[in-house]
Write a protein that holds these residues in place. Structure first.
Motif, short mmCIF file in Angstrom:
data_model
loop_
_atom_site.label_atom_id
_atom_site.label_comp_id
_atom_site.label_asym_id
_atom_site.label_seq_id
_atom_site.Cartn_x
_atom_site.Cartn_y
_atom_site.Cartn_z
N SER A 72 0.78 -1.05 0.06
CA SER A 72 0.30 -0.68 0.21
C SER A 72 1.00 1.28 0.02
O SER A 72 0.39 2.32 -0.34
CB SER A 72 -0.76 -0.02 1.43
OG SER A 72 -0.60 0.13 2.43
N ALA A 73 2.18 1.79 0.66
CA ALA A 73 3.14 2.27 0.57
C ALA A 73 3.50 2.22 -0.85
O ALA A 73 3.66 4.09 -1.59
CB ALA A 73 4.29 2.07 1.35
N TYR A 74 3.08 1.68 -1.66
CA TYR A 74 3.74 2.27 -3.04
C TYR A 74 2.57 2.45 -3.63
O TYR A 74 3.04 3.50 -4.64
CB TYR A 74 4.31 0.52 -3.36
CG TYR A 74 6.04 0.39 -3.22
CD1 TYR A 74 7.21 0.91 -3.85
CD2 TYR A 74 5.44 -0.36 -2.24
CE1 TYR A 74 8.17 0.52 -2.45
CE2 TYR A 74 7.30 -0.60 -1.41
CZ TYR A 74 7.84 -0.34 -1.38
OH TYR A 74 9.23 -0.80 -1.25
N VAL A 75 1.18 1.76 -4.21
CA VAL A 75 0.15 2.37 -4.26
C VAL A 75 -0.19 3.73 -4.47
O VAL A 75 -0.81 4.49 -4.88
CB VAL A 75 -0.88 0.90 -3.49
CG1 VAL A 75 -2.41 2.15 -4.15
CG2 VAL A 75 -0.22 0.03 -4.45
N ALA A 76 0.21 4.02 -2.31
CA ALA A 76 -0.11 5.50 -2.35
C ALA A 76 0.62 6.74 -3.29
O ALA A 76 0.01 7.41 -3.35
CB ALA A 76 0.20 5.33 -0.77
N ARG A 77 2.22 6.26 -3.33
CA ARG A 77 2.49 7.17 -3.87
C ARG A 77 2.19 7.16 -5.43
O ARG A 77 1.76 8.09 -6.13
CB ARG A 77 4.25 6.79 -4.25
CG ARG A 77 4.56 6.44 -2.84
CD ARG A 77 6.50 6.42 -2.99
NE ARG A 77 6.81 4.80 -4.24
CZ ARG A 77 7.99 4.61 -4.08
NH1 ARG A 77 9.31 4.65 -3.58
NH2 ARG A 77 7.92 3.40 -4.84
#
Length: 102
Positions: A18-23
């Motif tokens: 999710s941290a990568y998707v948030a970017r």
């Protein structure tokens, strides 16, 4: 006008990405294009070059620190005005006769 649905995530960063998707969502949101986030991907609406530029920007940001990236893209092109990201859902709801969970 294009509706482009895509998902993009690193394949070597563990179970939660999710941290990568948030970017990517930050890039999408800042693009100014209409979009809809879903649990399985994001739908963006715009001209071909606009939506592809957003996908490219998401890819370029992710590849900075991700050695392997999985991406799925579906595209629906239709000549004419925009607004289909909402109007397609509204049309189905009208035919059903009520608002649906979207």
């Amino acid at each position: 006008m294009v509706l482009l649905e895509f998902s993009m995530s690193p394949m070597t960063k563990g179970e939660s990405v999710s941290a990568y998707v948030a970017r990517s969502l930050d890039i999408i949101d800042r693009s100014g294009l209409p979009y809809q986030l879903t649990p399985m991907g994001t739908i963006i609406e715009g001209e071909w070059a606009e939506v592809m530029a957003v996908v490219t920007a998401c890819f370029e940001r992710m590849r900075v620190d991700c050695d392997r990236i999985g991406t799925q893209i579906r595209i629906d092109y239709r000549a004419g005005p925009g607004g289909r990201i909402k109007s397609k859902v509204e049309s189905v709801q009208q035919k059903v006769g009520r608002r649906l969970a979207t």
